[in-house]
Write a protein that holds these residues in place. Sequence first.
Motif, PDB file in Angstrom:
ATOM      1  N   LEU A 120       0.817  -1.212   0.000  1.00 39.75           N
ATOM      2  CA  LEU A 120       0.000   0.000   0.000  1.00 39.75           C
ATOM      3  C   LEU A 120       0.852   1.264   0.000  1.00 39.75           C
ATOM      4  O   LEU A 120       0.535   2.241  -0.690  1.00 39.75           O
ATOM      5  N   VAL A 121       1.937   1.266   0.759  1.00 39.67           N
ATOM      6  CA  VAL A 121       2.818   2.441   0.794  1.00 39.67           C
ATOM      7  C   VAL A 121       3.463   2.666  -0.568  1.00 39.67           C
ATOM      8  O   VAL A 121       3.506   3.796  -1.069  1.00 39.67           O
ATOM      9  N   LEU A 122       3.956   1.606  -1.178  1.00 40.05           N
ATOM     10  CA  LEU A 122       4.583   1.746  -2.495  1.00 40.05           C
ATOM     11  C   LEU A 122       3.576   2.174  -3.560  1.00 40.05           C
ATOM     12  O   LEU A 122       3.888   2.976  -4.441  1.00 40.05           O
ATOM     13  N   PHE A 123       2.358   1.656  -3.469  1.00 40.86           N
ATOM     14  CA  PHE A 123       1.317   2.058  -4.409  1.00 40.86           C
ATOM     15  C   PHE A 123       0.997   3.546  -4.253  1.00 40.86           C
ATOM     16  O   PHE A 123       0.878   4.271  -5.244  1.00 40.86           O
ATOM     17  N   ALA A 124       0.862   4.003  -3.013  1.00 40.00           N
ATOM     18  CA  ALA A 124       0.567   5.410  -2.767  1.00 40.00           C
ATOM     19  C   ALA A 124       1.700   6.302  -3.273  1.00 40.00           C
ATOM     20  O   ALA A 124       1.450   7.358  -3.876  1.00 40.00           O
ATOM     21  N   LEU A 125       2.938   5.898  -3.039  1.00 39.80           N
ATOM     22  CA  LEU A 125       4.080   6.671  -3.508  1.00 39.80           C
ATOM     23  C   LEU A 125       4.107   6.738  -5.029  1.00 39.80           C
ATOM     24  O   LEU A 125       4.347   7.808  -5.612  1.00 39.80           O
ATOM     25  N   SER A 126       3.845   5.612  -5.686  1.00 39.27           N
ATOM     26  CA  SER A 126       3.855   5.614  -7.151  1.00 39.27           C
ATOM     27  C   SER A 126       2.714   6.471  -7.701  1.00 39.27           C
ATOM     28  O   SER A 126       2.889   7.187  -8.694  1.00 39.27           O
ATOM     29  N   ALA A 127       1.556   6.431  -7.064  1.00 41.31           N
ATOM     30  CA  ALA A 127       0.436   7.270  -7.508  1.00 41.31           C
ATOM     31  C   ALA A 127       0.776   8.754  -7.335  1.00 41.31           C
ATOM     32  O   ALA A 127       0.480   9.571  -8.212  1.00 41.31           O
ATOM     33  N   PHE A 128       1.398   9.088  -6.222  1.00 47.52           N
ATOM     34  CA  PHE A 128       1.808  10.472  -5.975  1.00 47.52           C
ATOM     35  C   PHE A 128       2.788  10.943  -7.046  1.00 47.52           C
ATOM     36  O   PHE A 128       2.646  12.043  -7.593  1.00 47.52           O
ATOM     37  N   LEU A 129       3.779  10.126  -7.363  1.00 48.63           N
ATOM     38  CA  LEU A 129       4.750  10.501  -8.395  1.00 48.63           C
ATOM     39  C   LEU A 129       4.101  10.599  -9.767  1.00 48.63           C
ATOM     40  O   LEU A 129       4.432  11.480 -10.566  1.00 48.63           O
ATOM     41  N   TYR A 130       3.174   9.695 -10.063  1.00 47.31           N
ATOM     42  CA  TYR A 130       2.513   9.732 -11.363  1.00 47.31           C
ATOM     43  C   TYR A 130       1.670  10.993 -11.519  1.00 47.31           C
ATOM     44  O   TYR A 130       1.664  11.608 -12.584  1.00 47.31           O
ATOM     45  N   VAL A 131       0.955  11.381 -10.467  1.00 48.10           N
ATOM     46  CA  VAL A 131       0.179  12.616 -10.520  1.00 48.10           C
ATOM     47  C   VAL A 131       1.113  13.795 -10.756  1.00 48.10           C
ATOM     48  O   VAL A 131       0.766  14.743 -11.473  1.00 48.10           O
ATOM     49  N   GLY A 132       2.304  13.740 -10.208  1.00 49.62           N
ATOM     50  CA  GLY A 132       3.287  14.798 -10.442  1.00 49.62           C
ATOM     51  C   GLY A 132       3.692  14.904 -11.896  1.00 49.62           C
ATOM     52  O   GLY A 132       4.004  15.997 -12.383  1.00 49.62           O
ATOM     53  N   THR A 133       3.669  13.803 -12.619  1.00 54.59           N
ATOM     54  CA  THR A 133       4.003  13.862 -14.047  1.00 54.59           C
ATOM     55  C   THR A 133       2.875  14.469 -14.863  1.00 54.59           C
ATOM     56  O   THR A 133       3.104  14.954 -15.967  1.00 54.59           O
ATOM     57  N   LEU A 134       1.659  14.450 -14.346  1.00 54.69           N
ATOM     58  CA  LEU A 134       0.516  15.004 -15.074  1.00 54.69           C
ATOM     59  C   LEU A 134       0.406  16.512 -14.925  1.00 54.69           C
ATOM     60  O   LEU A 134      -0.216  17.174 -15.747  1.00 54.69           O
ATOM     61  N   ILE A 135       0.984  17.065 -13.880  1.00 61.38           N
ATOM     62  CA  ILE A 135       0.925  18.507 -13.642  1.00 61.38           C
ATOM     63  C   ILE A 135       1.894  19.197 -14.602  1.00 61.38           C
ATOM     64  O   ILE A 135       3.082  18.855 -14.636  1.00 61.38           O
ATOM     65  N   PRO A 136       1.406  20.161 -15.369  1.00 60.01           N
ATOM     66  CA  PRO A 136       2.294  20.842 -16.325  1.00 60.01           C
ATOM     67  C   PRO A 136       3.426  21.586 -15.607  1.00 60.01           C
ATOM     68  O   PRO A 136       3.222  22.215 -14.575  1.00 60.01           O
ATOM     69  N   ASN A 137       4.600  21.498 -16.141  1.00 60.07           N
ATOM     70  CA  ASN A 137       5.801  22.192 -15.650  1.00 60.07           C
ATOM     71  C   ASN A 137       6.222  21.784 -14.235  1.00 60.07           C
ATOM     72  O   ASN A 137       7.007  22.473 -13.606  1.00 60.07           O
ATOM     73  N   ALA A 138       5.714  20.675 -13.717  1.00 57.69           N
ATOM     74  CA  ALA A 138       6.127  20.222 -12.384  1.00 57.69           C
ATOM     75  C   ALA A 138       7.455  19.474 -12.466  1.00 57.69           C
ATOM     76  O   ALA A 138       8.271  19.551 -11.549  1.00 57.69           O
ATOM     77  N   ILE A 139       7.658  18.774 -13.570  1.00 55.50           N
ATOM     78  CA  ILE A 139       8.882  17.989 -13.770  1.00 55.50           C
ATOM     79  C   ILE A 139       9.458  18.369 -15.123  1.00 55.50           C
ATOM     80  O   ILE A 139       8.731  18.478 -16.119  1.00 55.50           O
ATOM     81  N   ASP A 140      10.760  18.561 -15.169  1.00 61.60           N
ATOM     82  CA  ASP A 140      11.426  18.864 -16.445  1.00 61.60           C
ATOM     83  C   ASP A 140      11.202  17.721 -17.431  1.00 61.60           C
ATOM     84  O   ASP A 140      11.114  16.551 -17.042  1.00 61.60           O
ATOM     85  N   GLU A 141      11.128  18.075 -18.685  1.00 62.25           N
ATOM     86  CA  GLU A 141      10.916  17.064 -19.732  1.00 62.25           C
ATOM     87  C   GLU A 141      12.045  16.037 -19.760  1.00 62.25           C
ATOM     88  O   GLU A 141      11.817  14.882 -20.095  1.00 62.25           O
ATOM     89  N   ALA A 142      13.239  16.443 -19.404  1.00 66.54           N
ATOM     90  CA  ALA A 142      14.375  15.517 -19.405  1.00 66.54           C
ATOM     91  C   ALA A 142      14.261  14.494 -18.276  1.00 66.54           C
ATOM     92  O   ALA A 142      14.719  13.361 -18.409  1.00 66.54           O
ATOM     93  N   LYS A 143      13.646  14.891 -17.168  1.00 63.30           N
ATOM     94  CA  LYS A 143      13.528  13.987 -16.010  1.00 63.30           C
ATOM     95  C   LYS A 143      12.252  13.145 -16.030  1.00 63.30           C
ATOM     96  O   LYS A 143      12.132  12.191 -15.270  1.00 63.30           O
ATOM     97  N   ARG A 144      11.311  13.489 -16.888  1.00 62.55           N
ATOM     98  CA  ARG A 144      10.032  12.770 -16.930  1.00 62.55           C
ATOM     99  C   ARG A 144      10.196  11.264 -17.172  1.00 62.55           C
ATOM    100  O   ARG A 144       9.558  10.464 -16.476  1.00 62.55           O
ATOM    101  N   PRO A 145      11.051  10.813 -18.112  1.00 59.29           N
ATOM    102  CA  PRO A 145      11.216   9.359 -18.283  1.00 59.29           C
ATOM    103  C   PRO A 145      11.783   8.676 -17.035  1.00 59.29           C
ATOM    104  O   PRO A 145      11.407   7.531 -16.727  1.00 59.29           O
ATOM    105  N   LEU A 146      12.655   9.365 -16.315  1.00 57.84           N
ATOM    106  CA  LEU A 146      13.195   8.783 -15.078  1.00 57.84           C
ATOM    107  C   LEU A 146      12.103   8.616 -14.024  1.00 57.84           C
ATOM    108  O   LEU A 146      12.035   7.589 -13.341  1.00 57.84           O
TER     109      LEU A 146
END
Length: 85
Positions: free
Chosen positions: A29-55
């Motif tokens: 459950l903790v790992l799932f929540a962390l992955s969901a949090f990070l994934y939502v961060g990729t959906l927010i515009p300009n939250a993550i640099d385009e170069a770091k998005r694949p990482l």
Amino acid sequence: MKEGRGTVILDEQKRNWLGKARDYKAYSLVLFALSAFLYVGTLIPNAIDEAKRPLVLGAVFMLMLASIFFSYRSNIYARKIEEEA
């Protein structure tokens, strides 16, 4: 069931398996929540640099795989407890 040494060991083993099943479920459950949090961060515009998005997406994928693995392990121990009941 007869009271004896074998029963005590079996009960101790069941408690051990129950503890492992609960721990693995919590890890999942903790790992799932962390992955969901990070994934939502990729959906927010300009939250993550385009170069770091694949990482970040790779990290989300690895966290989801780990979550699935721990959930699977939890189910294995839960089945062992049911089989011994």
